[in-house]
Design an enzyme around this catalytic site. Structure first.
Site, PDB file in Angstrom:
ATOM      1  N   GLY A 134     -15.872 -13.234   0.325  1.00 41.95           N
ATOM      2  CA  GLY A 134     -15.777 -11.902  -0.267  1.00 41.95           C
ATOM      3  C   GLY A 134     -15.545 -11.966  -1.759  1.00 41.95           C
ATOM      4  O   GLY A 134     -14.558 -11.420  -2.270  1.00 41.95           O
ATOM      5  N   ASP A 139     -16.910 -10.560  -4.337  1.00 36.66           N
ATOM      6  CA  ASP A 139     -17.600  -9.500  -5.079  1.00 36.66           C
ATOM      7  C   ASP A 139     -17.005  -9.261  -6.462  1.00 36.66           C
ATOM      8  O   ASP A 139     -17.733  -9.021  -7.429  1.00 36.66           O
ATOM      9  CB  ASP A 139     -17.617  -8.195  -4.274  1.00 36.66           C
ATOM     10  CG  ASP A 139     -16.230  -7.770  -3.830  1.00 36.66           C
ATOM     11  OD1 ASP A 139     -15.595  -8.526  -3.071  1.00 36.66           O
ATOM     12  OD2 ASP A 139     -15.778  -6.677  -4.227  1.00 36.66           O
ATOM     13  N   LYS A 173       0.800  -1.226   0.000  1.00 45.63           N
ATOM     14  CA  LYS A 173       0.000   0.000   0.000  1.00 45.63           C
ATOM     15  C   LYS A 173       0.835   1.279   0.000  1.00 45.63           C
ATOM     16  O   LYS A 173       0.369   2.327  -0.471  1.00 45.63           O
ATOM     17  CB  LYS A 173      -0.940   0.011   1.199  1.00 45.63           C
ATOM     18  CG  LYS A 173      -2.069  -1.002   1.138  1.00 45.63           C
ATOM     19  CD  LYS A 173      -3.144  -0.582   0.147  1.00 45.63           C
ATOM     20  CE  LYS A 173      -4.395  -1.446   0.269  1.00 45.63           C
ATOM     21  NZ  LYS A 173      -5.453  -1.013  -0.651  1.00 45.63           N
ATOM     22  N   SER A 228       1.085  -9.740  -0.733  1.00 45.47           N
ATOM     23  CA  SER A 228       0.789  -8.308  -0.610  1.00 45.47           C
ATOM     24  C   SER A 228       1.148  -7.679   0.730  1.00 45.47           C
ATOM     25  O   SER A 228       1.319  -6.467   0.808  1.00 45.47           O
ATOM     26  CB  SER A 228      -0.693  -8.053  -0.904  1.00 45.47           C
ATOM     27  OG  SER A 228      -1.507  -8.776   0.002  1.00 45.47           O
ATOM     28  N   GLU A 238      -9.619 -14.165  -4.269  1.00 45.46           N
ATOM     29  CA  GLU A 238     -10.479 -13.594  -3.233  1.00 45.46           C
ATOM     30  C   GLU A 238     -10.828 -14.665  -2.204  1.00 45.46           C
ATOM     31  O   GLU A 238     -10.837 -15.859  -2.521  1.00 45.46           O
ATOM     32  CB  GLU A 238     -11.796 -13.088  -3.837  1.00 45.46           C
ATOM     33  CG  GLU A 238     -11.673 -11.896  -4.755  1.00 45.46           C
ATOM     34  CD  GLU A 238     -13.030 -11.418  -5.237  1.00 45.46           C
ATOM     35  OE1 GLU A 238     -13.401 -10.284  -4.917  1.00 45.46           O
ATOM     36  OE2 GLU A 238     -13.723 -12.198  -5.935  1.00 45.46           O
ATOM     37  N   SER A 280      -8.858  -0.346   6.535  1.00 42.61           N
ATOM     38  CA  SER A 280      -8.869  -1.292   7.647  1.00 42.61           C
ATOM     39  C   SER A 280      -7.489  -1.480   8.246  1.00 42.61           C
ATOM     40  O   SER A 280      -7.349  -2.136   9.267  1.00 42.61           O
ATOM     41  CB  SER A 280      -9.404  -2.651   7.175  1.00 42.61           C
ATOM     42  OG  SER A 280      -8.537  -3.208   6.205  1.00 42.61           O
TER      43      SER A 280
END
Length: 324
Positions: free
Chosen positions: A212, A214, A57, A308, A208, A82
């Site tokens: 979750g 989506d 990030k 990640s 995923e 989060s």
């Protein structure tokens, strides 16, 4: 007939890489003969758990924040997250000599909140099951005159995240497939832009948690689909719908989505700790889980994996992985 231009390009990712040079870490690429033998492929792990703040990030947060006008930087930055994007924006703000206010869910991991505060940020909490974090953050930013840097729904954020995959290609060379965790979609959007721009034949597979899914549902439907807020150990992927900008990229460039269950994520975290000697948080372990469980399907010869992040405290790790 007109077409909508891409929200980011390979040149955007390259420009972000130049901006991040000397600021972000160039993280290692690890190999394991044991892992290769287990999955039947050459696996190259891009270890963003060794990135600043412990996750990819920082790349996107710094790329976006560093482009703000001096007068906006002086007023400060806001974000919602989060945990990992929260830390990334807090550190980027500190590096750039400004302040950050972060909207975090009340149930965010304690270690991530403590780290965010440790970088000097102010924390404002919300209930992720009853409140809209975007609305909370937008109202706060408007009230205080802050620049809002979202965790994925921003071209400069997506381009910054794509620099991890760009580095992987520079070090590893040709890849037949790349596995990437999918939350809001910024990491895979940036990664797919970089990889498809340089190696169009490389297969891009997102991963995923089952609870979750989506993005998988959205890609199958050809439009963004909303699901109930997921309850999964992969807190960084507990989202109810893909981003609008990220989905516009991913629907063009992502080839498939694999799903993994929480037990498979735990097993991947244990494998990474015991055999690879690295600590990986649940969201960062999902692509490894897809490989080890066979959920990624038949694998080609050379497979890249974006690990990640590794932001998990010892208590939580022991709880999830059965102790030491």
């Amino acid at each position: 007939m007109t077409t909508t231009p891409p929200t980011i390009t390979l040149d955007d990712v390259r420009d972000a890489a130049a901006r991040l040079k000397g600021v972000a870490h160039r993280t290692p690429v690890l190999r394991s003969r044991t892992l290769d033998a287990l999955v039947g492929a050459e696996v190259l792990l891009k270890c963003e758990n060794f990135q600043r703040v412990g996750a990819f990030k920082f790349r996107g947060a710094y790329n976006a924040a560093s482009r703000l006008a001096p007068e906006q930087l002086a007023r400060g930055i806001a974000a919602y997250s989060s945990g990992n994007h929260a830390q990334a924006v807090a550190l980027a703000a500190r590096e750039l000599g400004t302040t950050a206010v972060i909207v975090m869910p009340e149930d965010a991991p304690g270690s991530k909140r403590a780290a965010t505060e440790g970088y000097g940020a102010e924390i404002v909490t919300y209930d992720r099951y009853t409140e809209d974090r975007v609305a909370v953050a937008e109202a706060l930013a408007a009230d205080r005159g802050l620049a809002l840097i979202p965790p994925y729904e921003h071209p400069h954020v997506m381009a910054g995240q794509g620099t991890a995959a760009l580095e992987l290609l520079e070090e590893a060379g040709e890849l037949d497939a790349l596995l990437v965790p999918v939350g809001g979609g910024g990491l895979i959007a940036g990664s797919a832009t970089a990889v498809k721009g340089l190696r169009p034949g490389t297969r891009i597979v997102g991963v995923e948690p089952e609870a979750g899914d989506d993005t998988k549902r959205s890609l199958e439907a050809g439009r963004r689909v909303e699901i109930p807020v997921p309850r999964t150990i992969a807190d960084g992927q507990a989202l109810h719908t893909p981003g609008e900008l990220t989905f516009s990229v991913n629907r063009r460039l992502v080839d498939d989505i694999a799903l993994v269950c929480d037990d498979e994520i735990r097993a991947a975290m244990r494998f990474a700790f015991e055999r690879l000697k690295i600590v990986v948080e649940p969201s960062g372990a999902t692509p490894l889980a897809a490989l080890l469980s066979g959920r990624a399907g038949a694998l080609p010869r050379r497979v890249g994996v974006i690990v990640s992040g590794g932001n998990i405290d010892t208590g939580r790790f022991a709880e999830l992985c059965g102790g030491f």
